[in-house]
Design a protein around this motif. Structure first.
Motif, mmCIF file in Angstrom:
data_model
loop_
_atom_site.group_PDB
_atom_site.id
_atom_site.type_symbol
_atom_site.label_atom_id
_atom_site.label_comp_id
_atom_site.label_asym_id
_atom_site.label_seq_id
_atom_site.Cartn_x
_atom_site.Cartn_y
_atom_site.Cartn_z
ATOM 1 N N LYS A 109 -8.125 5.573 0.739
ATOM 2 C CA LYS A 109 -7.130 5.556 0.739
ATOM 3 C C LYS A 109 -7.230 7.151 -0.268
ATOM 4 O O LYS A 109 -7.542 8.507 -0.457
ATOM 5 C CB LYS A 109 -7.110 5.462 -0.983
ATOM 6 C CG LYS A 109 -7.577 3.774 -1.050
ATOM 7 C CD LYS A 109 -7.720 3.469 -1.764
ATOM 8 C CE LYS A 109 -7.298 1.721 -1.906
ATOM 9 N NZ LYS A 109 -8.361 1.004 -3.122
ATOM 10 N N ARG A 166 -3.348 10.370 -0.692
ATOM 11 C CA ARG A 166 -1.898 10.494 -0.998
ATOM 12 C C ARG A 166 -2.302 11.639 0.164
ATOM 13 O O ARG A 166 -2.409 12.527 0.328
ATOM 14 C CB ARG A 166 -1.650 11.710 -2.618
ATOM 15 C CG ARG A 166 -1.169 10.390 -3.164
ATOM 16 C CD ARG A 166 -1.602 11.051 -4.869
ATOM 17 N NE ARG A 166 -0.212 11.426 -4.874
ATOM 18 C CZ ARG A 166 0.629 11.241 -4.820
ATOM 19 N NH1 ARG A 166 0.997 10.220 -4.976
ATOM 20 N NH2 ARG A 166 1.629 12.060 -5.317
ATOM 21 N N LYS A 206 0.954 -1.463 0.197
ATOM 22 C CA LYS A 206 0.194 -0.353 0.301
ATOM 23 C C LYS A 206 0.562 1.209 0.243
ATOM 24 O O LYS A 206 0.247 2.151 -0.799
ATOM 25 C CB LYS A 206 -0.856 -0.377 1.061
ATOM 26 C CG LYS A 206 -2.422 -1.041 1.272
ATOM 27 C CD LYS A 206 -3.077 -1.334 2.459
ATOM 28 C CE LYS A 206 -3.186 -2.701 2.485
ATOM 29 N NZ LYS A 206 -2.974 -3.200 3.352
ATOM 30 N N THR A 237 -2.974 4.935 2.642
ATOM 31 C CA THR A 237 -4.657 4.335 3.267
ATOM 32 C C THR A 237 -5.136 3.392 5.031
ATOM 33 O O THR A 237 -3.970 3.713 5.580
ATOM 34 C CB THR A 237 -4.348 2.850 2.259
ATOM 35 O OG1 THR A 237 -3.780 1.918 3.141
ATOM 36 C CG2 THR A 237 -4.426 2.424 0.888
ATOM 37 N N LYS A 273 6.738 5.445 -1.565
ATOM 38 C CA LYS A 273 5.188 5.577 -2.257
ATOM 39 C C LYS A 273 4.281 7.062 -1.090
ATOM 40 O O LYS A 273 4.734 7.125 0.072
ATOM 41 C CB LYS A 273 4.352 4.958 -2.735
ATOM 42 C CG LYS A 273 4.786 3.951 -3.462
ATOM 43 C CD LYS A 273 3.789 3.392 -4.108
ATOM 44 C CE LYS A 273 2.882 2.309 -3.273
ATOM 45 N NZ LYS A 273 1.080 1.295 -4.118
ATOM 46 N N ASP A 274 3.908 8.214 -1.734
ATOM 47 C CA ASP A 274 2.945 8.959 -0.816
ATOM 48 C C ASP A 274 1.486 8.980 -1.148
ATOM 49 O O ASP A 274 0.992 9.437 -0.269
ATOM 50 C CB ASP A 274 2.776 10.382 -1.688
ATOM 51 C CG ASP A 274 4.176 10.953 -1.804
ATOM 52 O OD1 ASP A 274 5.673 10.657 -0.910
ATOM 53 O OD2 ASP A 274 4.445 11.482 -2.688
ATOM 54 N N ASP A 275 1.461 7.341 -1.251
ATOM 55 C CA ASP A 275 -0.348 6.665 -0.802
ATOM 56 C C ASP A 275 -0.168 6.081 0.561
ATOM 57 O O ASP A 275 0.544 5.715 1.147
ATOM 58 C CB ASP A 275 -0.279 5.437 -1.990
ATOM 59 C CG ASP A 275 0.158 5.530 -3.517
ATOM 60 O OD1 ASP A 275 -0.322 6.728 -3.658
ATOM 61 O OD2 ASP A 275 0.340 4.247 -4.295
#
Ligand code: UDP
Length: 240
Positions: A41, A43, A12, A34, A30-32
């Motif tokens: 979800k 960023r 994730k 969750t 990542k900048d994601d």
């Protein structure tokens, strides 16, 4: 040297790449973001950069305290080289104060101190929502032996002592955190994955302001600012 090759796994918040060296992999942050088993979800700007930097600083610090981790080196803003391990499908949660799922489950207020450190284990299984289990379930599932579990709790306790000391120095209360363990080819259990505001609850000592992923989970705003604040404070005490 081991340069980034094929994508091995995408989670994730991170990607894992093969390198030319079978013993090491590269982690890309990542900048994601969750939460709630990926139902929410989003960023968070700069999160990848911050979590990469924070994890690198924390793992170097833990390494100096004699705790074996998978961390080898930070390569750039978003990537670090780590030892390839097989991840034990258990999350170990360490709690110094009640919060989050435990506060809810037990009907206690967040922020109540735990007179003794509380350890929990969860079975890493997305389809099941990573359920809380106990040692007997872990043995039943065949995901860890009694010896493995003992090693995991001992390691988690040593990590908690080291982290409490570190965060205290930067005026942060370490409320709780989650770790993941990896097995080396020699069956040694070492700390893997990340330690960052994504995986810890971190409250400012004076104001009790939350400086962690709860800002994203609970829509509290100033999410990036919280991650940057933790990085800046750690940098001051840890960077040469
Ligand atoms: N945590 C995590 N990943 C998970 C679940 C929990 O990093 O999949 C961390 C979380 O950030 C907190 C601690 O583990 O610092 C305890 O989380 P809790 O069980 O309270 O779950 P939550 O409230 O996040 O659902």
């Amino acid at each position: 040297m081991g340069d980034k090759k094929a994508l091995l796994y995408e989670g994730k918040a991170k990607q894992i790449y093969e390198t030319g060296d079978p013993e090491t992999v590269i982690v890309f942050f990542k900048d994601d973001a969750t939460a709630f088993n990926a139902q929410k979800k989003g960023r968070v700007e700069q999160k990848g950069k911050m979590n990469n930097a924070i994890t690198a600083l924390v793992y170097e610090y833990l390494g100096k305290k004699g705790i074996e981790t998978h961390f080898i080196e930070k390569l750039n803003n978003r990537e670090q080289r780590v030892r390839k391990v097989s991840i034990v499908p258990l999350e170990v949660i360490v709690r110094n104060y009640a919060a989050g799922s435990m506060a809810k489950r037990l009907g206690v207020e967040e922020g109540v101190p735990c007179p003794e450190t509380i350890f929990e284990i969860c079975y890493k299984k997305d389809e099941l929502g990573d359920p809380l289990i106990n040692d007997h379930h872990a043995i039943f599932l065949g995901v860890a032996s009694h010896e493995d579990l003992e090693m995991m709790y001992t390691l988690a306790s040593r990590i908690n002592d080291a982290l409490k000391e570190l965060f205290d120095r930067i005026d942060i209360i370490l409320v709780d955190f989650k770790i993941e363990l990896g097995k080396t080819t020699r069956n040694q259990i070492i700390l893997a994955d990340e330690i960052s505001p994504d995986t810890c609850r971190l409250w400012d000592k004076k104001t009790l302001k939350k400086l962690d992923k709860d800002r994203f989970r609970r829509d509290l705003g100033e999410v990036t600012e919280a991650y940057v604040e933790i990085y800046e404070r750690l940098k001051k005490v840890l960077e040469k």
